[in-house]
Design an enzyme around this catalytic site. Structure first.
Site, short mmCIF file in Angstrom:
data_model
loop_
_atom_site.label_atom_id
_atom_site.label_comp_id
_atom_site.label_asym_id
_atom_site.label_seq_id
_atom_site.Cartn_x
_atom_site.Cartn_y
_atom_site.Cartn_z
N ASP A 216 -51.50 -19.48 20.86
CA ASP A 216 -52.30 -19.17 19.30
C ASP A 216 -53.57 -19.13 20.09
OD1 ASP A 216 -52.54 -19.19 16.79
OD2 ASP A 216 -53.51 -21.25 17.01
N GLU A 280 -51.84 -14.33 21.85
CA GLU A 280 -52.52 -13.78 20.59
C GLU A 280 -53.98 -13.92 21.13
OE1 GLU A 280 -53.40 -15.20 15.96
OE2 GLU A 280 -53.59 -16.57 17.70
#
Length: 561
Positions: A216, A280
């Site tokens: 993330d 990401e």
């Protein structure tokens, strides 16, 4: 036209061509009847995923969390939140998934923790300048009394990216950085404790058989130590509403992140079985390959493709840029149409503006019939491309963005921090319909609590049970496509060659025996007569490919394999 080769390697690792199914756990399946999806529900549905034909599941954060941001505010990275189950159940799920031939990828959230994390509680109890505070980004405020934030940075969820704390003696104190919600304080990745702890977290889950991690906010860990202003106006709610500096951004895509991932790569490589990292990283296309060098991360999400409009030139440009840019460092492209952070593509593709960019999120009403036709065509386009593909739960059912959720049920922090001006991401996170004619449509057991978000009554006809075995359904289209992708010669290579076509039509060749054609135009397109049809997203009309339709073709006169 020359053939583009992404990577020339025999016996390629599984992740180079995998189809990965994203499980947003709290909305996937509820096993205990409390209205929230859990490990029991996921374990019961693993055969469904196997039958669908995916190679791996990616599970959004399942760790203990106050759930201020759907689990992305982690309080303990080495356990399971009780609402989802237990650590023992997670280990059993990993083993059961592997027994079915499905790998498991977890989310890891290294940019920030929850404000309930033990470290942050210790930081609040400690003094400025202490080792406990050095694990996070604490700074004195500006002004004679320190009452102004250290700089003008904005939270991704709206408003200032700084919150002032009350010191242990009760006085107004320092400010801490949170690029997301105030309950998500940013970690200081210069700190050795932080680096050592996350290396320990990786090993903890790798030791339990996890096959990889989706990282993330992979581009956000390092911050410019000078914390310079961005030059935003005082009334700015979001950074993206204003022109951003594209280079030398003080908290996105700092070069210091690469040393972190080089260390992580060594850890992954020390385990057997081709463990994988998926970044990401919302960075420019010329910067993304830096994350995917041979000694760093393996793959990264393709936000260029995700954000592309349903338009042939935009799609071809996104594909070409991804293939050429990532191919330069030997990395495969990843393709994705929806995820838990953007409106579902059935809804996007039914709008006048069809991209997934933030500023286009409220681009008028959606024609769901048109959006569904385009979504079917987009699925076959995506699954025909070389590289890996990510499916977001429910897209195989043709689900749309639920845009009429009552205000009182919305959970996304963007909704509250924007004063209700931004609806947030709850509309793509509504629990799945599995069976039956009434809510909760098999999401949980009969007599259980209502799902944590209400489902549209129309989803009765979009459940997995309703579509299973129904010719022409979205579910059967995905099943057929994934069967062919796994077994049909031509999909196993990593090449793509564009074919000459009239304006409004894209066609490419994956091998001398396999082609894909997509009609974006408003007129039917005649398919080559000497090519057989493997699969189409909609019915053909006398050898003509209708508008907003994709066809997979084989042969060129050869016998079908």
């Amino acid at each position: 036209m020359p053939r583009t080769r992404i990577h020339d390697k025999t016996a390629a690792p599984w992740w180079r061509t995998a189809v990965v199914y994203q499980v947003y756990l709290r909305s996937f399946a509820d096993g205990n009847g409390d209205g929230v999806g859990d490990l029991a529900g996921l374990r019961a549905r693993l055969p469904y995923l196997k039958e669908l034909g995916v190679d791996a599941v990616w599970i959004n954060p399942w760790y203990p969390s106050p759930m201020k941001d759907g689990g992305y505010d982690v309080a303990d990275y080495k356990d399971i939140d009780p609402v989802f189950g237990t650590l023992a159940e997670a280990e059993e799920m990993i083993a059961e998934s592997h027994a079915l031939g499905v790998r498991v990828v977890l989310d890891i959230v290294p940019n920030h923790t929850s404000d309930r994390h033990r470290w942050f509680r210790e930081a609040l109890a400690a003094q400025p300048g202490s080792p406990e505070r050095d694990r996070y980004v604490f700074r004195d405020g500006k002004g004679p009394d320190g009452s102004l934030p250290p700089n003008d940075w904005r939270s991704r969820f709206g408003g200032r990216a700084w919150t002032r704390v009350t010191e242990p003696d009760g006085s107004p104190g320092q400010w801490y950085l949170h690029l997301f919600a105030p309950e998500q304080p940013d970690l200081n990745w210069v700190n050795r404790d932080v680096r050592a702890e996350f290396e320990s977290i990786l090993r903890f889950w790798f030791d339990r058989g996890v096959d990889g991690f989706r990282i993330d906010v992979a581009h956000g860990l390092a911050k410019d130590p000078a914390l310079p202003d961005l030059g935003l106006p005082d009334d700015a709610l979001f950074e993206f509403e204003h022109e951003r500096r594209k280079e030398d951004h003080p908290h996105w895509d700092q070069d210091a992140v690469h040393e972190i991932y080089q260390t992580w790569r060594k850890i992954a490589d020390s385990y057997a079985g081709d463990r994988v990292f998926v970044a990401e990283a919302r960075v420019s296309e010329d910067r993304l390959p830096l994350y995917l060098r041979q000694d760093e991360l393996h793959t990264a999400f393709n936000f260029t493709f995700l954000g592309s409009a349903w338009e042939p030139n935009a799609m071809r440009e996104a594909i070409d840029r991804s293939v050429s840019t990532l191919g330069a460092v030997g990395a495969p492209s990843t393709w994705v149409l929806s995820n838990h952070d953007v409106p579902r593509h059935v809804t996007r593709y039914g709008r006048r503006v069809t991209s997934a960019r933030e500023r286009d999120a409220d681009a008028g009403p959606s024609d769901l019939g048109l959006g569904t036709r385009r979504a079917r065509a987009a699925a076959l386009l995506m699954l025909a491309l070389p590289g890996s593909a990510y499916l977001y739960q429910g897209e195989e059912l043709g689900l749309w963005e639920v845009e009429d959720l009552p205000d009182e049920v919305l959970r996304d922090p963007a909704f509250t921090r924007s004063g209700g001006t931004v609806r947030g991401r709850d509309g793509c996170r509504v629990p799945l319909p599995w069976s039956g004619s009434d809510a909760p449509f098999g999401f949980g057991p009969k007599g259980g609590e209502k799902p944590w978000l209400p489902q549209p009554v129309e989803w009765e006809h979009f459940s997995a049970q309703f579509q299973s075995g129904t010719p022409g359904s979205m579910l059967e289209l995905y099943r057929a496509a994934l069967r062919l992708r796994q077994g049909q010669p031509g999909f196993d290579g990593e090449t793509l060659r564009w074919l000459d076509t009239p304006e409004g039509v894209l066609a490419f060749e994956r091998s001398p025996l396999l082609r894909c054609a997509v009609n974006f135009s408003g007129e039917p397109y005649p398919l080559p007569r000497n090519w057989g049809v493997l699969l189409t997203s909609d019915r053909l009309a006398g050898g003509l490919l209708p508008p907003d339709t994709t066809a997979w073709l084989w042969g060129g006169g050869a016998s079908r394999p």
